[in-house]
Structures are given as C-alpha cells and as structure tokens.
Motif scaffolding. Structure first.
Motif, mmCIF file in Angstrom:
data_model
loop_
_atom_site.group_PDB
_atom_site.id
_atom_site.type_symbol
_atom_site.label_atom_id
_atom_site.label_comp_id
_atom_site.label_asym_id
_atom_site.label_seq_id
_atom_site.Cartn_x
_atom_site.Cartn_y
_atom_site.Cartn_z
ATOM 1 N N LYS A 1 0.744 -1.337 0.007
ATOM 2 C CA LYS A 1 -0.062 -0.024 -0.019
ATOM 3 C C LYS A 1 0.821 1.269 0.096
ATOM 4 N N ASP A 2 2.073 1.284 0.804
ATOM 5 C CA ASP A 2 3.026 2.475 1.041
ATOM 6 C C ASP A 2 4.191 2.118 1.577
ATOM 7 N N VAL A 3 5.210 2.698 1.125
ATOM 8 C CA VAL A 3 6.487 2.722 1.612
ATOM 9 C C VAL A 3 6.591 4.120 2.578
ATOM 10 N N PHE A 4 6.987 3.727 3.955
ATOM 11 C CA PHE A 4 7.232 4.940 4.600
ATOM 12 C C PHE A 4 8.637 5.440 4.736
ATOM 13 N N SER A 5 9.491 4.430 4.829
ATOM 14 C CA SER A 5 11.048 4.862 4.562
ATOM 15 C C SER A 5 11.923 3.703 4.115
ATOM 16 N N PHE A 6 12.956 4.127 3.754
ATOM 17 C CA PHE A 6 14.068 3.075 3.173
ATOM 18 C C PHE A 6 15.259 3.440 3.464
ATOM 19 N N ASP A 7 16.180 2.547 3.742
ATOM 20 C CA ASP A 7 17.784 2.730 3.471
ATOM 21 C C ASP A 7 18.280 1.548 3.141
ATOM 22 N N GLU A 8 19.549 1.526 3.202
ATOM 23 C CA GLU A 8 20.283 0.195 2.904
ATOM 24 C C GLU A 8 20.184 -0.913 3.722
ATOM 25 N N GLU A 9 19.566 -0.442 5.124
ATOM 26 C CA GLU A 9 19.353 -1.628 6.240
ATOM 27 C C GLU A 9 17.915 -2.151 6.578
ATOM 28 N N VAL A 10 17.031 -1.124 6.308
ATOM 29 C CA VAL A 10 15.377 -1.255 6.732
ATOM 30 C C VAL A 10 14.739 -0.479 5.776
ATOM 31 N N ILE A 11 13.696 -1.386 5.245
ATOM 32 C CA ILE A 11 12.460 -0.916 4.237
ATOM 33 C C ILE A 11 11.190 -0.946 5.080
ATOM 34 N N GLU A 12 10.721 0.195 5.588
ATOM 35 C CA GLU A 12 9.434 0.046 6.219
ATOM 36 C C GLU A 12 8.286 0.452 5.251
ATOM 37 N N LEU A 13 7.334 -0.633 5.399
ATOM 38 C CA LEU A 13 6.171 -0.461 4.472
ATOM 39 C C LEU A 13 4.733 -0.864 4.985
ATOM 40 N N GLU A 14 3.703 -0.480 4.546
ATOM 41 C CA GLU A 14 2.349 -0.957 4.768
ATOM 42 C C GLU A 14 1.797 -1.964 3.788
ATOM 43 N N LEU B 1 20.313 -2.923 0.749
ATOM 44 C CA LEU B 1 19.044 -2.929 0.404
ATOM 45 C C LEU B 1 18.920 -2.060 -0.606
ATOM 46 N N HIS B 2 18.317 -2.082 -1.819
ATOM 47 C CA HIS B 2 17.800 -1.439 -2.981
ATOM 48 C C HIS B 2 16.735 -1.618 -3.278
ATOM 49 N N ILE B 3 15.849 -0.665 -3.773
ATOM 50 C CA ILE B 3 14.354 -1.012 -4.306
ATOM 51 C C ILE B 3 14.446 -0.828 -5.589
ATOM 52 N N ILE B 4 14.190 -1.992 -6.316
ATOM 53 C CA ILE B 4 14.545 -2.064 -7.790
ATOM 54 C C ILE B 4 13.113 -1.346 -8.708
ATOM 55 N N LYS B 5 12.167 -1.984 -7.898
ATOM 56 C CA LYS B 5 10.882 -1.423 -8.704
ATOM 57 C C LYS B 5 9.862 -1.311 -7.568
ATOM 58 N N MET B 6 9.113 -0.184 -7.653
ATOM 59 C CA MET B 6 8.188 0.144 -6.764
ATOM 60 C C MET B 6 6.827 0.826 -7.583
ATOM 61 N N ASN B 7 5.788 0.098 -7.542
ATOM 62 C CA ASN B 7 4.676 0.441 -8.228
ATOM 63 C C ASN B 7 3.513 0.608 -7.134
ATOM 64 N N LEU B 8 2.997 1.510 -6.464
ATOM 65 C CA LEU B 8 2.051 1.548 -5.651
ATOM 66 C C LEU B 8 0.499 1.410 -6.302
ATOM 67 N N ASP B 9 0.485 1.622 -7.610
ATOM 68 C CA ASP B 9 -0.916 1.508 -8.259
ATOM 69 C C ASP B 9 -0.946 -0.172 -8.241
ATOM 70 N N SER B 10 -0.094 -0.620 -8.848
ATOM 71 C CA SER B 10 -0.219 -2.071 -8.874
ATOM 72 C C SER B 10 0.118 -2.904 -7.462
ATOM 73 N N GLY B 11 0.669 -2.114 -6.569
ATOM 74 C CA GLY B 11 1.160 -2.671 -5.258
ATOM 75 C C GLY B 11 2.223 -3.874 -5.346
ATOM 76 N N GLU B 12 3.241 -3.542 -6.434
ATOM 77 C CA GLU B 12 4.431 -4.366 -6.342
ATOM 78 C C GLU B 12 5.466 -3.719 -6.015
#
Length: 96
Positions: A25-38, A52-63
């Motif tokens: 649903k949402d990504v609140f914060s991210f860095d190389e050690e922790v990614i916080e999402l809902e 840690l790296h976010i390679i793809k984030m599409n909140l419309d599809s939820g992926e």
C-alpha cells in the motif's frame, strides 16, 4: 473497490537476495538496512538486511521488488494510525 485493495499480500524470495512483494500500500522509509512499508491488509512490514535497494516500486499495482542481502522480515499490526503509531505484534524472522 480499488483493484489493489482486493489483492492478497504475497512474498516471493529468491536466495535471500531478491524479494518480490505484492499488495503493498505504501512505503514509509527506506535505506540500505531497513525498508518500512504497509500492506493492503492494514499491517506493516519491516524488511531488514544489508545493501538493500528498491529495484521497482509501483504502488498502483502494489508491487515492490527489493534486492540486497535480506536477513529478516518483521510483520506488525496496524495501530489504527499512521506508521509511527505501529505496534509490534510478532516476528517472522525465519531468515535470522
């Protein structure tokens, strides 16, 4: 009802190096050690690891696709408010 709200939350991990999540649903914060999402199930998820790296984030599809060394997944239930009010309720630490 919105399509992403009807999707089920899934987790697919490959060799603890690539994580594919659905129904995010949402990504609140991210860095190389922790990614916080809902997730759409009104729960929170913390992804722990290194590089840690976010390679793809599409909140419309939820992926969401994350790469790096994944060491833990921590699920938390919603406290009825925003992310800072979240309350720990369990640990899905099968990767520690």
């Amino acid at each position: 009802m919105d399509d992403k709200m009807t999707k089920k939350h899934t987790v697919n991990m490959v060799d603890r190096k690539r994580l594919v999540l659905t129904a995010v649903k949402d990504v609140f914060s991210f860095d190389e050690e922790v990614i916080e999402l809902e997730t759409v199930s009104d729960g929170f998820l913390d992804i722990e690891g290194t590089d840690l790296h976010i390679i793809k984030m599409n909140l419309d599809s939820g992926e969401l696709i994350v790469e790096g060394h994944i060491s833990g997944l921590i699920y938390e239930e919603s406290g009825g408010g925003a992310a800072p009010a979240k309350k720990k309720s369990g640990l899905f630490g099968i990767f520690k």
